[in-house]
Design an enzyme around this catalytic site. Structure first.
Site, mmCIF file in Angstrom:
data_model
loop_
_atom_site.group_PDB
_atom_site.id
_atom_site.type_symbol
_atom_site.label_atom_id
_atom_site.label_comp_id
_atom_site.label_asym_id
_atom_site.label_seq_id
_atom_site.Cartn_x
_atom_site.Cartn_y
_atom_site.Cartn_z
ATOM 1 N N THR A 1 5.916 -0.053 -1.636
ATOM 2 C CA THR A 1 6.229 -0.519 -2.976
ATOM 3 C C THR A 1 7.544 -0.862 -2.281
ATOM 4 O OG1 THR A 1 3.755 0.196 -3.854
ATOM 5 C CG2 THR A 1 5.784 -0.332 -5.769
ATOM 6 N N THR B 1 2.404 3.349 -6.845
ATOM 7 C CA THR B 1 2.255 3.773 -5.399
ATOM 8 C C THR B 1 2.126 4.691 -5.478
ATOM 9 O OG1 THR B 1 4.552 3.889 -3.817
ATOM 10 C CG2 THR B 1 4.911 4.908 -5.829
ATOM 11 N N VAL C 1 1.098 -0.969 -0.097
ATOM 12 C CA VAL C 1 0.156 0.051 -0.074
ATOM 13 C C VAL C 1 1.183 1.066 0.469
ATOM 14 C CG1 VAL C 1 -1.557 0.803 1.110
ATOM 15 C CG2 VAL C 1 -1.353 -0.580 1.109
ATOM 16 N N CYS C 2 0.662 1.811 -0.624
ATOM 17 C CA CYS C 2 1.400 3.564 -1.410
ATOM 18 C C CYS C 2 2.923 3.494 -0.685
ATOM 19 C CB CYS C 2 1.472 3.963 0.354
ATOM 20 S SG CYS C 2 1.299 6.278 0.061
ATOM 21 N N SER C 3 3.890 4.259 -0.447
ATOM 22 C CA SER C 3 4.945 3.615 -0.669
ATOM 23 C C SER C 3 5.388 2.097 0.115
ATOM 24 C CB SER C 3 5.257 5.103 0.597
ATOM 25 O OG SER C 3 5.345 4.484 1.764
#
Length: 324
Positions: free
Chosen positions: A108, A124, A104-106
């Site tokens: 990545t 991301t 989820v989000c960063s």
């Protein structure tokens, strides 16, 4: 058999990156008892503070059962797990045995640092896209996506997009009826398509010499807004303007204008009782078919489908009895 879902957190994680998907899977398990077992995991067990100060309690990831799905949270603290060999080794080992590995989000960054995304499609948070592409050029980043699935690897954009990804997983596991029920309980879209834009076109493209031009274009969408017209407004030659605009914004002028138009058209469709034909005229598309094709390219759905979805969400918000 229950599916074990692991949520990897770390100091200064973004609370909703974990809590959003956790809530979605928890509600899905209410509808289908025994479908999921949820595990909050960290390198060090115990209390793990999020960037907000609110904390979750986690088990050591080395003690985790065999996982069906691993979801890595994002947040300001992502830098540490992305260079932590123990965390990266855990991600690699889990990827080899789990059915799904996700971020989820960063979060990545953690999967990319582990080498799991090389040659793969991923997304991301839009604010991190340029930095991510610089750090991990082997990843096929798709920055304008809510979530992306490439085989067993999933990734989602900023914060609430983790809920969209979780709903997609639940739909794949338990069927769309269950996913729809979870979305209704959460009072969210069922579901924003993975291809939907995750951020404002103006936010994406602003930050340079063409800010005033973009703002002007946004206020004059009914005009043709050709390259010649935009170049004249910017007091530049068309050729030089097109080259510098693409270099500065990462988009051609035509694509930028289309993004501004679909964003404005969607806002009108969501909030105004206008006919599709009128919206097409007001936003400069000229005819509904041209607008429909642009919506399919950007959102993966035609205007009428997105309008129905918006009405459905408003109805749910008006009739929801509140959290249970």
């Amino acid at each position: 058999m229950a599916r074990d879902i692991g949520f990897l957190i770390f100091p200064d994680f973004q609370l909703l990156d974990a809590a959003g998907p956790i809530a979605a899977f928890e509600i899905a398990d209410r509808f289908t008892p025994g479908a999921y077992r949820l595990h909050v995991l960290a390198r060090e067990p115990g209390r793990v503070a999020s960037s907000s100060g609110a904390a979750m309690y986690a088990a050591a990831f080395e003690d985790a059962p065999p996982l069906d799905t691993l979801i890595v949270s994002g947040g300001e603290g992502t830098r540490s797990p992305a260079i932590c060999e123990a965390t990266l080794a855990f991600a690699r080992a889990t990827f080899r045995t789990a059915r799904r590995t996700a971020s989820v989000c960063s979060g990545t960054y953690v999967l990319a640092a582990a080498g799991l995304l090389d040659g793969r499609r991923a997304t991301t948070h839009w604010r991190r896209s340029k930095d991510f592409q610089r750090r991990y050029p082997a990843v096929r980043l798709e920055p304008d996506r809510i979530f992306v699935q490439d085989g067993s690897l999933w990734s989602s954009a900023g914060i609430t997009a983790g809920i969209d990804m979780a709903l997609a997983m639940i739909g794949a596991d338990l069927g769309e009826d269950i996913a729809r029920g979870v979305a209704q309980q959460l009072v969210v879209y069922h579901r924003r398509p993975g291809g939907q834009s995750q951020f404002s076109a103006l936010l994406e493209m602003q930050g340079g010499r063409f800010d005033d031009l973009l703002a002007w274009a946004r206020e004059n969408l009914a005009l043709p807004l050709t390259v010649d017209q935009l170049a004249q407004q910017a007091a530049m030659s068309p050729r030089n303007f097109a080259r510098l605009f693409a270099m500065e914004t990462g988009s051609t002028p035509a694509k930028a204008v289309e993004r501004l138009r679909v964003e404005a058209a969607r806002a009108l469709l969501d909030s105004q009782p206008l006919q599709v034909e009128d919206v097409a005229l007001e936003t400069g598309f000229g005819d509904p078919e041209r607008m429909r094709r642009a919506f399919l390219r950007t959102f993966g759905q035609p205007p009428q489908a997105l309008r129905r979805a918006a009405r459905s969400v408003r109805s749910a918000l008006e009739t929801s009895p509140g959290p249970s």
